[in-house]
Design an enzyme around this catalytic site. Structure first.
Site, PDB file in Angstrom:
ATOM      1  N   ASP A   1     -11.142  -4.926  11.456  1.00 15.78           N
ATOM      2  CA  ASP A   1     -11.012  -6.265  12.099  1.00 15.78           C
ATOM      3  C   ASP A   1     -12.155  -7.057  12.636  1.00 15.78           C
ATOM      4  O   ASP A   1     -12.808  -8.232  12.189  1.00 15.78           O
ATOM      5  CB  ASP A   1      -9.939  -7.699  12.512  1.00 15.78           C
ATOM      6  CG  ASP A   1      -9.063  -5.928  13.818  1.00 15.78           C
ATOM      7  OD1 ASP A   1     -10.328  -4.960  13.884  1.00 15.78           O
ATOM      8  OD2 ASP A   1      -8.212  -6.203  14.563  1.00 15.78           O
TER       9      ASP A   1
ATOM     10  N   ASP B   1       1.183  -1.159   0.002  1.00 16.02           N
ATOM     11  CA  ASP B   1      -0.265  -0.167   0.210  1.00 16.02           C
ATOM     12  C   ASP B   1       0.743   1.629  -0.463  1.00 16.02           C
ATOM     13  O   ASP B   1       0.460   2.536   0.067  1.00 16.02           O
ATOM     14  CB  ASP B   1      -0.924   0.109   1.030  1.00 16.02           C
ATOM     15  CG  ASP B   1      -2.454   0.621   1.068  1.00 16.02           C
ATOM     16  OD1 ASP B   1      -2.539   0.151  -0.089  1.00 16.02           O
ATOM     17  OD2 ASP B   1      -3.305   0.718   1.615  1.00 16.02           O
TER      18      ASP B   1
END
Length: 967
Positions: A668, A280
């Protein structure tokens, strides 16, 4: 006993005792011994014997019966030896009756038949088939691939009793506290009661999800017998593995390379493994490091598989302080190990040279070998990039064997777009992998979490591919284990209380929460589909209770709470036959899709949900995975570049209902919560050898920043529409599971009452007041019972969770340290983001390098997070000194009330002791700014309290006669 002819082919054998049957002696080969109860019996003629399961079948193994072709045919009764006990034949026992009933029920439903390839010859069989050596393996292969192991009742029942007693004691405690206020210190008393009520509610949210703890056991041998038959291609499912990285300066490329190497060398069929690395940060350093890694893997992977070494990350394998010659003294192993270690050292030198070169970025930016500029020179403005390093063009290892696929991907980034940090990167990888390999299962790991157990994927498949319960499992979560942590685990990096106690408790309810790494997903669950519902087998009546909500058979009767989505699906089914034809022509080779989901939505709905990529939409309909037939590599890569473009997710459900959910830096928790709200359950798998190991920040500042990021994510979820307090009702999430999710988003709010409670001892010592009036015998009993119940709960948790007392105590200490610092700052930052729109930057936790063992333990980094706990520490130390001085000056009568205050203050100091050690480090000096700020704040609060003391009488100083005769 066998209930039918033992045959391999279109017939089957059973292990349940059923009706007595006489076997035609002509149909039984002479090579099979005729047995009764496992032993030859010379007292019965051969034509009167009954075949029973051979010893290798074992007891209690379920084998499904085969019905007779003609159920109306009558069979003569089998003669029995009158001298034998009927129990020998299985008659007359309770077990026999139960198994008879079970057998009758099976005849009314679908009966499973074990078919042997090449044995479809009707009812005929021969002696060779009965002598098949794979017979015991086939029986073993039909057994469950895993099982639950409940906590022994001798451990869990006392634990539950103590929890109930503690609730009762809490009721008496609050009854006493509320009815006995301290009038001369009312503010202190009221503050303490409010804090204690909050702590009690927080304890309930944390405690009751641990009511049904379980453990699990997997059977890897059964998995191999079922899906890896000798001489046939492996039937194990494909797995795509995601590795995420952002900044190679904070996440050293050598650590990422070790993670990738451990994935490529995993014990799993190579053609079924694909590794995708998300960069990224679009760093050329990461790209070049992966190129070197792919070349080194050609030698490392065959070495690992040849000698079955563990772990398969070379840095940690060669760092093991064990005698590698033990049990492996073969000269070839010694020679190849030494050669491989030399090659790895050379590999490290090349990687470190790349890192050194990357420290000095040229003014014109990086250029590739062909002279073109590196597309990622501008980190915030660059096109999407995909490079396939392994798994194409016939690239094989040095022994000529195939290697798993290795793909580098960096999604497109442009100014003005919200890229959603790690969650956006994971969703981009999800789409890329669906185009290139489209495995039905996904594994995501952080770049520093290498595979420590080469059979970790097989462990997960024991749950995912289980034919009975696997279809309802959305993910298998493994615990996080860490390397490079100091022996005492000063800052509770291992977090074993959470992973070995809390997660086991959740596994007994609806499954553990997703913790961001070391998790195997079902791709279809990430696509936002609902969990499958058990449907009523044909020929069976529903015996469900209550009758109005029949969940086990998939129907609902007289239920007013039927979801509107079910009605919409029925309406869509009517016009599906017309609209699905548009999707069938998307790509060649997709006409054979046998997935019913394609009947639920027209093409426009698919595009609004998944985005405008026909190839990707087609892949979502393939529940078992796979790519369209006839598609070329070039066309797939072109489509993969398209699905990682900036605007692809616009006006779609990505990040809302599909994939990793956006809206929090702790994506998450949100992602796992959304899936379980759709009715899915998760599984917690703890292999004997840890599946994954990673690096943890071992110095105080980095650890506090890590906790700050987690707490900030929880605050963001609390203020979002996905807050578990009000979201997801009626979707299949169980109440105790919801308690756990609520606790995971409200715990940062505990920082306010925690800090207030930790300042009370100092104020009590400075003012001579206390939060409790003079304690009576009744109050003493309540307080003693409360402390004993707290200690007993902790001891019993450590017992069934197998957690050491020092790990439990470190967890308690860091709960206070984190609550007094990181949680408080996260709360303020979250409020600023929600109320004022002030965004906070995502801080990547620095991963450990190779500068020596515990090299960063004593490294001190300035951060404002250190001020609040240090201020609490100084205040309580000053309070202890003032309290003891007052007692010495005022005589022995002051020592009695002082003990309660001192105990309260020392409780705070002892919990902050690791924080104090972290401040001291190896040097006996502190940064000046910390000392100045802490002393200044402590002095201000102390002087302010003395100046504006609310407990001094407003009428001024009261003069009393001392009783002495001055004359």
């Amino acid at each position: 006993m066998l209930s039918a002819h033992l045959n391999i082919g279109s017939h089957a054998y059973t292990s349940g005792i059923s009706t007595p049957l006489d076997l035609d002696s002509s149909s039984v080969p002479s090579g099979i011994p005729l047995l009764t109860y496992g032993q030859d019996d010379v007292g019965i003629s051969s034509d009167k014997h009954a075949l029973i399961i051979p010893p290798f079948m074992g007891r209690g193994k379920r084998v499904h019966p085969m019905p007779f072709p003609d159920s109306s045919m009558s069979l003569p009764p089998r003669p029995m030896d009158p001298k034998k006990d009927l129990a020998v034949y299985g008659y007359g026992s309770v077990a026999w009756k139960d198994r008879m009933e079970e057998w009758k029920k099976k005849q009314n439903g679908k009966l499973q038949v074990v078919e042997h390839q090449g044995g479809n010859d009707g009812g005929n069989f021969d002696e060779d088939e009965l002598d098949d050596p794979d017979l015991p393996k086939m029986d073993e292969g039909r057994q469950p691939l895993s099982r639950k192991i409940p906590i022994p009742s001798s451990k869990i029942n006392p634990y539950r009793i103590i929890i109930i007693l503690r609730l009762v004691i809490l009721g008496f405690f609050f009854h006493y506290r509320i009815l006995h206020p301290v009038n001369d210190a009312y503010a202190l008393w009221l503050t303490s009661v409010i804090c204690e009520i909050w702590f009690a509610v927080s304890w309930i949210l944390d405690q009751f999800p641990k009511w049904y703890p379980i453990e699990r056991e997997t059977y890897l041998d059964r998995l191999s017998l079922r899906y890896e038959k000798e001489g046939k291609p492996s039937e194990l499912a494909d797995i795509d593995i995601f590795v995420s990285t952002v900044d190679p300066m904070k996440e050293p490329p050598l650590i990422t390379a070790n993670t990738v190497l451990s994935i490529l060398a995993v014990d799993y069929p190579v053609e079924k493994v694909a590794c995708y690395v998300s960069d990224d940060g679009a760093a050329m350093l990461t790209f070049e490091a992966l190129s070197e890694t792919s070349e080194f893997a050609r030698r490392w992977v065959p070495f690992c598989k040849k000698f079955s070494i563990e772990p398969r990350a070379p840095e940690w394998y060669f760092a093991q302080k064990v005698d590698y010659l033990k049990d492996k003294v073969h000269p070839e192993f010694v020679r190849e190990r030494r050669a491989m270690k030399r090659e790895y050292e050379e590999f490290k030198i090349r990687i470190n040279a790349l890192v050194s070169m990357a420290q000095k970025v040229p003014e014109e930016g990086w250029t590739m070998q062909d002279g073109t500029p590196w597309p990622g020179n501008n980190v915030r403005d660059h096109p999407g990039m995909i490079q396939v390093f392994l798994g194409h063009n016939g690239v094989r290892d040095v022994e000529g064997n195939e290697l798993p696929r290795l793909v580098y991907a960096s999604r497109e980034k442009r100014p003005g777009f919200d890229h959603h940090k790690k969650a956006g990167a994971m969703n981009a990888l999800m789409r890329v992998s669906a185009i290139i390999s489209n495995a039905p299962y996904l594994l995501n790991v952080d770049c520093d979490h290498y595979i420590n157990n080469s059979k970790a994927l097989r462990e997960a498949m024991c749950f995912m591919m289980d034919p009975t319960s696997g279809k309802k499992i959305c993910y298998v979560q493994f615990p996080q284990r860490f390397d490079g942590i100091d022996r005492n685990d000063r800052y509770s990096n291992r977090n074993v209380v959470f992973f070995d106690i809390n997660m086991k408790g959740l596994d007994g309810i609806q499954g553990p929460i997703y913790v961001g790494t070391g998790c195997v997903f079902r791709r279809q669950a990430l696509y936002g589909y609902d969990a499958p519902v058990n449907k009523k087998p044909p020929g069976k009546t529903c015996n469900c209770w209550p009758k109005w909500c029949c969940l086990c058979c998939g129907s609902r009767k007289k239920n007013k709470k039927v979801k509107s989505t079910d009605k919409k699906k029925k309406m869509k089914n009517r016009e599906a036959s017309k609209q699905i034809h548009a999707l069938e022509n998307i790509e060649e080779g997709i006409e054979g899709i046998d997935n019913d989901r394609s009947l639920l939505m027209p093409q426009v709905k698919f595009e609004k949900k998944f985005g405008q990529s026909p190839v990707f939409i087609a892949s979502t309909l393939l529940e078992e995975g796979g790519v369209p037939k006839g598609a070329t590599t070039a066309s797939l890569l072109k489509e993969a570049i398209h699905v990682i473009s900036c605007g692809y997710e616009d006006k779609t459900e990505w990040g809302k209902e599909i994939g990793w959910i956006y809206g929090s830096v702790t994506e998450d928790i949100l992602t796992g919560f959304k899936m379980q709200c759709h009715g899915w359950r998760s599984v917690y798998c703890i292999p004997k050898r840890p599946a994954f190991k990673g690096s943890a920040p071992i110095n105080l500042s980095d650890r506090l920043h890590q906790v700050l990021r987690w707490a900030l994510g929880s605050v963001e979820i609390f203020f979002s529409r996905y807050c578990p307090i009000w979201y997801g009702y009626g979707g299949g999430l169980k109440w105790l599971e919801r308690f756990s999710y609520i606790n995971s988003v409200v715990y940062p709010w505990t920082s306010i009452p925690l800090i207030a409670y930790c300042t009370l001892p100092a104020f009590c010592l400075l003012t001579g007041k206390f939060i409790v009036p003079e304690i009576s015998n009744y109050a003493s009993i309540i307080f003693m019972a409360l402390f004993i119940s707290i200690a007993a709960t902790g001891v019993l948790e450590m017992q069934w969770g197998r957690v050491a007392i020092d790990d439990w105590w470190r967890n308690e200490q860091f709960w206070v340290i984190g609550g007094a610092s990181s949680h408080l700052f996260a709360l303020f930052q979250g409020l600023l983001k929600v109320l004022a729109g002030v965004n906070t930057n995502f801080t990547v936790t620095s991963k450990g390098g190779d500068d020596g063992e515990f090299s960063e333990l004593y490294l001190f980094k300035w951060t404002s997070l250190l001020i609040p706990p240090l201020t609490l520490l100084i205040l309580n130390i000053i309070g202890v000194m003032v309290g003891i001085s007052d007692a010495i000056n005022n005589g022995y009568e002051e020592w009695g009330p002082l003990f309660g205050k001192l105990f309260f203050a020392l409780w705070v100091i002892v919990h902050l002791y690791p924080f104090l050690k972290g401040l001291m480090g190896k040097q006996d000096r502190l940064p000046t700014i910390i000392v100045v700020w802490s002393i200044l704040l402590a002095s201000i609060f102390s002087l302010l309290w003395v100046r504006v003391n609310p407990f001094v009488s407003k009428g001024g100083i009261v003069l009393e006669v001392c009783g002495l005769d001055c004359d």
